[in-house]
Design a protein around this motif. Structure first.
Motif, PDB file in Angstrom:
ATOM      1  N   LEU A 230      -2.766 -14.607   0.152  1.00  0.00           N
ATOM      2  CA  LEU A 230      -3.106 -13.258   0.534  1.00  0.00           C
ATOM      3  C   LEU A 230      -2.338 -12.978   1.821  1.00  0.00           C
ATOM      4  N   ARG A 231      -2.187 -13.879   2.693  1.00  0.00           N
ATOM      5  CA  ARG A 231      -1.465 -13.461   4.046  1.00  0.00           C
ATOM      6  C   ARG A 231       0.098 -13.574   3.768  1.00  0.00           C
ATOM      7  N   SER A 232       0.532 -14.143   2.970  1.00  0.00           N
ATOM      8  CA  SER A 232       1.961 -14.095   2.784  1.00  0.00           C
ATOM      9  C   SER A 232       2.339 -12.653   1.961  1.00  0.00           C
ATOM     10  N   TYR A 233       1.408 -12.308   0.936  1.00  0.00           N
ATOM     11  CA  TYR A 233       1.499 -10.999   0.339  1.00  0.00           C
ATOM     12  C   TYR A 233       1.408  -9.998   1.209  1.00  0.00           C
ATOM     13  N   ILE A 234       0.514 -10.003   2.180  1.00  0.00           N
ATOM     14  CA  ILE A 234       0.417  -9.011   2.962  1.00  0.00           C
ATOM     15  C   ILE A 234       1.644  -8.774   4.101  1.00  0.00           C
ATOM     16  N   ASN A 235       2.096  -9.997   4.441  1.00  0.00           N
ATOM     17  CA  ASN A 235       3.309  -9.920   5.322  1.00  0.00           C
ATOM     18  C   ASN A 235       4.636  -9.113   4.480  1.00  0.00           C
ATOM     19  N   GLN A 236       4.582  -9.534   3.335  1.00  0.00           N
ATOM     20  CA  GLN A 236       5.643  -9.027   2.398  1.00  0.00           C
ATOM     21  C   GLN A 236       5.503  -7.377   2.348  1.00  0.00           C
TER      22      GLN A 236
ATOM     23  N   THR B 135       3.869  -5.354   4.083  1.00  0.00           N
ATOM     24  CA  THR B 135       3.940  -4.649   5.459  1.00  0.00           C
ATOM     25  C   THR B 135       5.260  -4.657   5.620  1.00  0.00           C
ATOM     26  N   LEU B 136       6.445  -5.573   5.515  1.00  0.00           N
ATOM     27  CA  LEU B 136       7.782  -5.553   5.739  1.00  0.00           C
ATOM     28  C   LEU B 136       8.447  -4.331   4.808  1.00  0.00           C
ATOM     29  N   LYS B 137       7.743  -4.282   3.658  1.00  0.00           N
ATOM     30  CA  LYS B 137       8.457  -3.213   2.836  1.00  0.00           C
ATOM     31  C   LYS B 137       7.878  -1.756   2.945  1.00  0.00           C
ATOM     32  N   GLY B 138       7.000  -1.661   3.971  1.00  0.00           N
ATOM     33  CA  GLY B 138       6.262  -0.280   4.114  1.00  0.00           C
ATOM     34  C   GLY B 138       5.096   0.054   3.558  1.00  0.00           C
ATOM     35  N   TYR B 139       4.559  -0.996   2.378  1.00  0.00           N
ATOM     36  CA  TYR B 139       3.353  -0.442   1.646  1.00  0.00           C
ATOM     37  C   TYR B 139       2.306  -0.259   2.411  1.00  0.00           C
ATOM     38  N   TYR B 140       1.847  -1.161   3.620  1.00  0.00           N
ATOM     39  CA  TYR B 140       1.146  -1.012   4.703  1.00  0.00           C
ATOM     40  C   TYR B 140       1.400  -0.118   5.659  1.00  0.00           C
ATOM     41  N   SER B 141       0.865   1.052   5.976  1.00  0.00           N
ATOM     42  CA  SER B 141       1.293   1.766   7.010  1.00  0.00           C
ATOM     43  C   SER B 141       1.017   1.369   8.504  1.00  0.00           C
ATOM     44  N   ASP B 142      -0.423   0.818   8.570  1.00  0.00           N
ATOM     45  CA  ASP B 142      -1.109   0.684   9.421  1.00  0.00           C
ATOM     46  C   ASP B 142      -1.730  -0.585   9.911  1.00  0.00           C
TER      47      ASP B 142
ATOM     48  N   GLN C  31      -9.627  -1.432   5.796  1.00  0.00           N
ATOM     49  CA  GLN C  31      -9.236  -0.075   5.964  1.00  0.00           C
ATOM     50  C   GLN C  31      -7.460  -0.214   5.862  1.00  0.00           C
ATOM     51  N   SER C  32      -6.893  -1.112   6.252  1.00  0.00           N
ATOM     52  CA  SER C  32      -5.548  -1.072   5.968  1.00  0.00           C
ATOM     53  C   SER C  32      -5.218  -1.210   4.507  1.00  0.00           C
ATOM     54  N   VAL C  33      -6.011  -1.952   3.762  1.00  0.00           N
ATOM     55  CA  VAL C  33      -5.756  -2.275   2.430  1.00  0.00           C
ATOM     56  C   VAL C  33      -6.043  -1.178   1.779  1.00  0.00           C
ATOM     57  N   ARG C  34      -7.256  -0.124   2.162  1.00  0.00           N
ATOM     58  CA  ARG C  34      -7.394   1.083   1.341  1.00  0.00           C
ATOM     59  C   ARG C  34      -6.270   2.063   1.472  1.00  0.00           C
ATOM     60  N   ASN C  35      -5.459   1.903   2.696  1.00  0.00           N
ATOM     61  CA  ASN C  35      -4.388   3.043   2.917  1.00  0.00           C
ATOM     62  C   ASN C  35      -3.217   2.312   2.391  1.00  0.00           C
TER      63      ASN C  35
ATOM     64  N   ASP D  30       6.583   2.005  -7.506  1.00  0.00           N
ATOM     65  CA  ASP D  30       6.333   0.768  -8.597  1.00  0.00           C
ATOM     66  C   ASP D  30       6.528  -0.374  -8.272  1.00  0.00           C
ATOM     67  N   ASP D  31       7.429  -0.592  -7.212  1.00  0.00           N
ATOM     68  CA  ASP D  31       7.711  -1.831  -6.690  1.00  0.00           C
ATOM     69  C   ASP D  31       6.091  -2.535  -6.029  1.00  0.00           C
ATOM     70  N   ALA D  32       5.611  -1.568  -5.615  1.00  0.00           N
ATOM     71  CA  ALA D  32       4.440  -2.215  -4.778  1.00  0.00           C
ATOM     72  C   ALA D  32       3.420  -2.879  -5.824  1.00  0.00           C
ATOM     73  N   TYR D  33       3.376  -2.369  -7.129  1.00  0.00           N
ATOM     74  CA  TYR D  33       2.620  -3.115  -8.361  1.00  0.00           C
ATOM     75  C   TYR D  33       3.279  -4.575  -8.440  1.00  0.00           C
ATOM     76  N   THR D  34       4.596  -4.518  -8.748  1.00  0.00           N
ATOM     77  CA  THR D  34       5.292  -5.698  -8.976  1.00  0.00           C
ATOM     78  C   THR D  34       5.117  -6.677  -7.888  1.00  0.00           C
ATOM     79  N   LEU D  35       5.254  -6.238  -6.357  1.00  0.00           N
ATOM     80  CA  LEU D  35       5.012  -7.272  -5.674  1.00  0.00           C
ATOM     81  C   LEU D  35       3.558  -7.936  -5.619  1.00  0.00           C
ATOM     82  N   TRP D  36       2.373  -7.065  -5.722  1.00  0.00           N
ATOM     83  CA  TRP D  36       0.949  -7.479  -6.011  1.00  0.00           C
ATOM     84  C   TRP D  36       0.889  -8.491  -6.806  1.00  0.00           C
ATOM     85  N   GLU D  37       1.435  -8.225  -8.280  1.00  0.00           N
ATOM     86  CA  GLU D  37       1.308  -9.139  -9.554  1.00  0.00           C
ATOM     87  C   GLU D  37       2.075 -10.403  -9.219  1.00  0.00           C
ATOM     88  N   LYS D  38       3.471 -10.297  -8.670  1.00  0.00           N
ATOM     89  CA  LYS D  38       4.251 -11.554  -8.673  1.00  0.00           C
ATOM     90  C   LYS D  38       3.777 -12.147  -7.410  1.00  0.00           C
TER      91      LYS D  38
END
Length: 630
Positions: free
Chosen positions: A497-503, A505-512, A529-533, A539-547
């Protein structure tokens, strides 16, 4: 580990009524589908030897009656049966509804009218069909929830293709093949007694969701007794307010607070964490809207009083005050039946599934997301007795985007039949299921809970939490003898989970999201709250989440006993690590249908036709028509 929640949170419904005593002889289950008016009595029985189901519909009309099986609870794409009695002749046709209009007659008829009658303003039709779908316009009747639509009109049709619109129509979810009503309840001991655990004039807050805590002292008996049945006691006209009631075991730390009750999420300062912690312990009773009471098998009971039985409890009541009314005063609760004649085995409840936290991360816009949890062999090896436990009942739970739940079971890489399955899960209807055949779980077995979600109607991420619009994936198993193990929940590994969140965040999918340490317990609200936002517009956000996240086979799991202690010695918030099991001998898909028997016979001409008469109609008459009978 975050608090385990038995949140049987459901939309408005009513307590299931079992009315099979009103059914013809031989029928194992029956209920008024319209509980308030009681004009449509449906009875049914299942023949497992030929995998068929027989219905008897008795309706307060002299016109046509309809019964359908729907994927959604609405008419479109429903498998519908419509019949009536006219001029001493019974009529019944297998149909299909493509829209909210008159269902069309199927080319292939897969339902047989067995008997019919019309008297005293009542029409009764008895008919039979296969459990499996025989052609594309049929719907299979499976284990778990069946969404039933039912209707009638007070006039007979002028022809089979000219039906007046229904006078009355409703829908209901029913367990046709499972559920407490399909297993004959064990008789209660003659010396059984009851006691009620009730709220005391709770002034329900004028807010959507409230969890109310009430400590309670159970009857103190000289010797240990057994609880053998429990059922809801819902205050009149509060059926839409009270959504679930859970009774947890508690220690004597609650004694100073027995005259109090409070909002579970905002307790008074005088209530210590040790009292609030009762909601983390084992459960002795539970109910939710849409469910009914349950009677235990004759050899099994929940310990009460004595040296090891429950003496104090905490009752949690979930109020769903959709209208934000200020004048609700509630005294609902549970009624428990017990016998001083102790039965052979102590029972308990096991909890499997996903931890209730935001590691359950479901993106929006997906019509199918399947989560896979695991309770590995290491946990059952230490948590179960050497002879294993017998599962005799279950209840499966997710929230509003859940559409299917099933419990898989394997031993040494060999997949065994599912413990329970509900591929048509309905958030509006959950009930305890007493299994037709008990299932043995041995030490070293692996138990997996799968949940299927549909987030296609959502625009924001859905996470695991206790709110109705959040999600869960839990399975509760009633077992005996009582094991050390109480819960075995898992989640995708925190490191993943932490590795995914880092990636992300770097791609800008998490704004806060400030940093990935927000996942730690002390900062989890910030993380949620960050996850909800999170931005899912790319579409790359879905790909990253799945992969990088959802496809991971790494799991953290929490193997806890009845008092929340980790049986493997891991810290409470850390748990142990494992991987999803390798199944070397998979089970053949249990959902593969058997060949169907097409029904092409004509309807009987009177309600007194028996087997010989039917044989005459379908066998002798065709021969006579060919001149063979002359």
């Amino acid at each position: 580990m975050w608090r385990i929640l038995l949140l049987f949170v459901l939309a408005t419904s009513s307590v299931v009524q079992c009315d099979h005593h009103l059914c013809p002889s031989g029928y194992s289950r029956g209920q008024y589908l319209d509980a308030s008016t009681q004009k449509y009595l449906l009875c049914w029985k299942v023949d497992w030897s030929d995998r068929s189901i027989t219905f008897s519909a008795k309706v307060a009309t002299t016109g046509w009656i309809g019964l359908g099986f729907s994927p959604t609870g609405f008419m479109p794409n429903s498998d519908v049966i419509i019949g009536w009695v006219k001029d001493s002749q019974g009529y019944l046709k297998d149909r299909f509804a493509t829209a909210r209009s008159q269902p069309q007659i199927d080319d292939i008829q897969n339902v047989r009218l067995l008997s019919f009658s019309e008297a005293d303003g009542m029409t009764t039709l008895e008919f039979k069909r296969d459990l499996e779908a025989c052609e594309p316009k049929d719907r299979s009747i499976e284990e778990g929830t069946t969404r039933v639509i039912f209707s009638y009109n007070h006039n007979d049709p002028t022809s089979e293709t000219a039906l007046d619109k229904h006078t009355f129509a409703q829908r209901i979810s029913v367990n046709l093949l499972s559920g407490t009503g399909n297993v004959e309840p064990a008789p209660l001991e003659m010396d059984h007694e009851t006691f009620d655990v009730l709220n005391h004039n709770v002034s329900v807050p004028a807010q959507l969701t409230t969890y109310w805590c009430t400590p309670y002292k159970l009857p103190r008996l000289q010797n240990e007794a057994h609880i053998i049945r429990f059922e809801p006691v819902v205050q009149a006209n509060h059926e839409e307010l009270v959504h679930h009631i859970i009774i947890y075991t508690c220690l004597d730390v609650v004694v100073p607070y027995l005259d109090m009750s409070w909002d579970c999420d905002n307790p008074p300062d005088s209530v210590p964490d040790s009292v609030q912690g009762c909601r983390d312990t084992s459960v002795i009773a539970g109910w939710a809207v849409g469910g009914s009471g349950i009677t235990f098998p004759s050899q099994v009971g929940l310990p009460l009083s004595g040296q090891t039985g429950a003496q104090y409890v905490m009752m949690e009541t979930h109020y769903n005050n959709e209208q934000r009314k200020k004048d609700y005063i509630d005294s609902s609760g549970m009624r428990l039946y017990y016998t001083p004649t102790k039965r052979r085995y102590d029972s308990s409840m096991l909890v499997f599934g996903h931890t209730v936290n935001s590691s359950l991360l479901l993106p929006p816009g997906k019509d199918e997301i399947i989560t896979e949890t695991v309770c590995p062999a290491a946990c059952t090896q230490v948590g179960l007795p050497s002879t294993g436990v017998n599962v005799f009942g279950t209840i499966l739970h997710s929230h509003t985007v859940g559409k299917g739940i099933w419990i898989e079971h394997s031993r040494g890489g060999v997949q065994l039949p599912n413990i329970d399955s509900n591929y048509n899960y309905d958030f509006n209807f959950q009930d305890f299921v007493l299994l037709r055949n008990e299932v043995k779980i041995l030490p070293g077995d692996v138990v997996q809970v799968f949940c299927d979600y549909d987030t296609s109607a959502r625009t924001q991420v859905t996470i695991g939490e206790e709110g109705t619009l959040d999600e869960m994936c839990l399975a509760f198993l009633l077992v005996y003898p009582r094991p050390q193990l109480f819960s075995c929940l898992s989640q995708i590994g925190v490191s993943v989970l932490r590795s995914y969140i880092n990636q992300a965040t770097l791609k800008g999918y998490y704004s806060d999201l400030v940093n990935n340490s927000a996942y730690e317990k002390t900062q989890r609200r910030q993380f949620e709250q960050s996850v909800r936002n999170m931005d899912w517009s790319n579409d790359d956000a879905y790909t990253l989440w799945e992969k990088e996240f959802w496809s991971s086979k790494k799991r953290d799991y929490f193997c806890n006993d009845q008092m929340r202690k980790n049986l493997l010695g891991a810290p409470e918030e850390v748990g142990n690590s494992t991987s999803l099991p390798e199944i070397t001998q998979p089970l053949t898909d249990a959902r593969t249908p058997k060949p169907c028997t097409t029904v092409t016979t004509e309807s009987p001409t009177s309600s007194s036709l028996d087997l010989i008469s039917n044989l005459f109609l379908v066998a002798v008459l065709p021969l006579m028509a060919k001149g063979i009978g002359n």
